[in-house]
Design an enzyme around this catalytic site. Structure first.
Site, PDB file in Angstrom:
ATOM      1  N   ASP A  62       2.184   3.081   2.976  1.00  0.00           N
ATOM      2  CA  ASP A  62       1.054   4.006   2.932  1.00  0.00           C
ATOM      3  C   ASP A  62       1.447   5.480   2.785  1.00  0.00           C
ATOM      4  OD1 ASP A  62      -1.390   5.259   3.226  1.00  0.00           O
ATOM      5  OD2 ASP A  62      -2.007   4.194   5.015  1.00  0.00           O
ATOM      6  N   ARG A 101      -6.023  14.954   7.106  1.00  0.00           N
ATOM      7  CA  ARG A 101      -6.462  14.840   5.717  1.00  0.00           C
ATOM      8  C   ARG A 101      -6.540  16.209   5.042  1.00  0.00           C
ATOM      9  NH1 ARG A 101     -11.872  11.920   3.301  1.00  0.00           N
ATOM     10  NH2 ARG A 101     -12.833  13.861   3.947  1.00  0.00           N
ATOM     11  N   HIS A 160       0.719   5.615  -1.294  1.00  0.00           N
ATOM     12  CA  HIS A 160       0.290   6.828  -2.005  1.00  0.00           C
ATOM     13  C   HIS A 160       1.568   7.626  -2.195  1.00  0.00           C
ATOM     14  CE1 HIS A 160      -3.808   5.755  -0.843  1.00  0.00           C
ATOM     15  NE2 HIS A 160      -3.435   5.719   0.414  1.00  0.00           N
ATOM     16  N   HIS A 166       0.820  -1.216   0.000  1.00  0.00           N
ATOM     17  CA  HIS A 166       0.000   0.000   0.000  1.00  0.00           C
ATOM     18  C   HIS A 166       0.854   1.266   0.000  1.00  0.00           C
ATOM     19  CE1 HIS A 166      -3.817   2.002   0.309  1.00  0.00           C
ATOM     20  NE2 HIS A 166      -3.409   2.715   1.340  1.00  0.00           N
ATOM     21  N   GLU A 186     -11.018   2.047   8.675  1.00  0.00           N
ATOM     22  CA  GLU A 186      -9.789   2.567   9.284  1.00  0.00           C
ATOM     23  C   GLU A 186     -10.104   3.450  10.487  1.00  0.00           C
ATOM     24  OE1 GLU A 186      -7.554   5.048   6.637  1.00  0.00           O
ATOM     25  OE2 GLU A 186      -5.794   5.094   7.943  1.00  0.00           O
ATOM     26  N   HIS A 207      -6.046  -1.662   5.806  1.00  0.00           N
ATOM     27  CA  HIS A 207      -6.252  -1.293   7.218  1.00  0.00           C
ATOM     28  C   HIS A 207      -7.204  -2.274   7.930  1.00  0.00           C
ATOM     29  CE1 HIS A 207      -4.083   2.261   6.132  1.00  0.00           C
ATOM     30  NE2 HIS A 207      -5.054   2.770   5.415  1.00  0.00           N
ATOM     31  N   TYR A 250      -4.848   7.868  -6.806  1.00  0.00           N
ATOM     32  CA  TYR A 250      -6.102   8.595  -7.074  1.00  0.00           C
ATOM     33  C   TYR A 250      -5.918  10.052  -7.489  1.00  0.00           C
ATOM     34  CZ  TYR A 250      -5.529  10.001  -2.124  1.00  0.00           C
ATOM     35  OH  TYR A 250      -5.054  10.478  -0.936  1.00  0.00           O
TER      36      TYR A 250
HETATM   37  C1  NGQ Z   1      -5.795   8.398   1.413  1.00  0.00           C
HETATM   38  N1  NGQ Z   1      -5.025   7.636   3.561  1.00  0.00           N
HETATM   39  O1  NGQ Z   1      -6.582   8.162   0.534  1.00  0.00           O
HETATM   40  O2  NGQ Z   1      -4.673   8.872   1.183  1.00  0.00           O
HETATM   41  C2  NGQ Z   1      -6.182   8.076   2.835  1.00  0.00           C
HETATM   42  C3  NGQ Z   1      -6.764   9.294   3.496  1.00  0.00           C
HETATM   43  C4  NGQ Z   1      -9.254   9.170   3.108  1.00  0.00           C
HETATM   44  C5  NGQ Z   1      -5.150   6.825   4.618  1.00  0.00           C
HETATM   45  N2  NGQ Z   1      -6.333   6.400   4.918  1.00  0.00           N
HETATM   46  C6  NGQ Z   1      -7.963   9.869   2.834  1.00  0.00           C
HETATM   47  N3  NGQ Z   1      -4.106   6.443   5.325  1.00  0.00           N
HETATM   48  O3  NGQ Z   1      -9.248   8.042   3.590  1.00  0.00           O
HETATM   49  O4  NGQ Z   1     -10.289   9.782   2.855  1.00  0.00           O
HETATM   50 ZN    ZN Z   2      -4.216   4.496   1.842  1.00  0.00          ZN
END
Ligand code: NGQ
Ligand code: ZN
Length: 447
Positions: free
Chosen positions: A313, A76, A52, A50, A228, A262, A115
């Protein structure tokens, strides 16, 4: 008896094999192994389930209080601010730096949960796949094996609210998404596999999930963020009358092709349900700790026979050692016990963690990784046997020493598809890639 540092050892499913080293044919492990070995202690490269990539540029930048109740959700916002500044060039520069760091740490495959698709205002780039192509190029140039997971992202919450201004660049309708998937899929080769990720149940309405699954090929890796945060579990209960994992298991054909990222907040039934489905859980202990997510019920999940692997991650740490170590330590802190991942008396925690994370590699990445057996990918790491960490080690001590002794990097050499990309701990293009990264990040952070 301790092993001499010039002995040849190769890690197999059955444990260490003496006097052997992988032989290579067409990027894969040939049978039989090279007799006598090459004087190294060789392990399969670790799959990173995983990532990003863009978030590497904000590691360490969200550690200042912005609100007395700082949480995942305030983090976020900071993450969205930096996400808004990327273009294909900066994504390439940041991903290349990240992939160098992964390879030097011993990760040889990365699942990129991608994304950041469009321009900051949400409009498509002239090449709608430009951001994905930047990731493909960064993987090719650094030599890491890539499982690219373009992400379907449609709504801003369980209530189907539209994407916020900052989320707009993540979004697709199903048709546009399938076009992107088709473009990327046509580029698959020996070290690139294309799967699909659903961002989360928050971001993908039920009927879109079914329609996407009906339109996609059956044999691709499928990943999804799930359960998560407690707030996410509560919203799912309120809108879909079920907890996220409960809902997914009841409404999607979850099987060994799926990876649940997660899966932190689970009931006993959900633990048993995931294990029964054959899906993999991608655990990201350093990010989950950093974001204050909670602790995955590892002991119960292992007892149920569940499959799992690790990911870095958000990249506040890029190290399989740290992910595996903290996976175990989180459980110890909570249970006030020791040696939690071990399978039984006399079992090594390090070996149990290594076996677990390698065992899910092939199904979660969709690539022949995780084992140095004939026909599997020739992706391996060689430990620095000269390090004092290994002084006096017997075969059965090596993995515990690697994972639970200090913080000096112990990965000496790294090979992907039979090609050496790291020697003496340094990636072949370390300096040039770091220089380009510095310029890109200075621009990203400039006001
Ligand atoms: C993400 N990251 O998409 O980068 C997510 C946060 C979300 C983690 N969950 C954003 N670690 O889940 O809306
Ligand atoms: Zn993620």
């Amino acid at each position: 008896m301790h092993i001499p540092s010039d002995a040849s050892l190769m890690w197999t499913r059955a444990g260490w094999r003496r006097d052997a080293a992988p032989a290579v044919e067409d990027g894969c492990v040939a049978a039989p192994p090279a007799a006598g070995g090459n004087g190294g202690w060789v392990l399969p490269g670790i799959p990173n389930l995983h990532s990003h990539a863009f978030q590497r540029a904000m590691a360490g930048l969200a550690e200042r209080q912005t609100h007395p109740q700082d949480s995942f959700w305030t983090w976020r916002e900071a993450m969205y601010r930096i996400a808004a500044r990327f273009d294909p060039d900066s994504l390439y520069a940041v991903a290349a730096q990240l992939y160098v760091e992964m390879l030097e740490a011993g990760f040889t495959t990365v699942c990129e949960f991608h994304y950041l698709h469009h321009a900051p205002d949400g409009s498509a780039y002239a090449d709608p796949a430009a951001m994905s192509q930047a990731l493909v190029a960064a993987a090719r140039d650094t030599g890491i094996r890539l499982t690219l997971l373009p992400v379907l992202y449609m709504t801003g919450g369980f209530d189907r609210r539209p994407l916020s201004a900052r989320q707009r660049r993540f979004g697709h309708d199903l048709e546009g998404f399938l076009r992107l998937f088709g473009t990327l899929r046509a580029q698959e080769d020996a070290t690139l596999r294309v799967g699909v990720a659903f961002h989360s149940l928050r971001a993908v309405p039920a009927e879109a999930l079914s329609a996407a699954l009906a339109a996609l090929p059956a044999d691709i890796p499928l990943h999804i963020h799930i359960a998560e945060q407690v707030g996410e579990v509560q919203d799912c209960l309120a809108v879909r009358n079920a907890r996220p994992v409960e809902w997914l298991l009841a409404n999607a054909p979850v099987d060994a092709g799926w990876t649940l990222v997660h899966a932190t907040h689970l009931t006993a039934d959900e633990v048993a349900g995931i294990a029964r489905s054959g899906a993999t859980v991608a655990l990201c202990p350093t990010t989950e700790a950093n974001l204050g997510d909670g602790l995955f019920p590892l002991r119960d999940y292992l007892a149920a026979g569940g499959r799992w692997g690790v990911g870095s991650d958000s990249h506040i740490s890029v190290s399989p050692v740290e992910e595996l170590r903290w996976l175990e330590y989180g459980q110890r802190l909570q249970a006030r016990r020791r040696n939690m991942a071990a399978g039984g008396e006399g079992d090594s925690v390090g070996e149990a963690l290594l076996r677990g994370t390698l065992a899910s590699g092939a199904q979660a990445t969709g690539q022949p990784v995780g084992e140095l057996a004939p026909g599997m990918a020739a992706d391996w790491i060689v430990l620095d046997t000269a390090s004092p960490v290994f002084a006096g080690a017997r075969e059965q001590d090596v993995v515990d020493r690697w994972l639970f002794s200090g913080n000096r990097p112990l990965v000496r050499d790294v090979y992907v598809a039979g090609e050496q990309v790291v020697s003496d701990g340094r990636h072949r293009d370390r300096e040039a890639i770091a220089a380009r990264y510095r310029v890109a990040v200075e621009r990203l952070l400039a006001d």
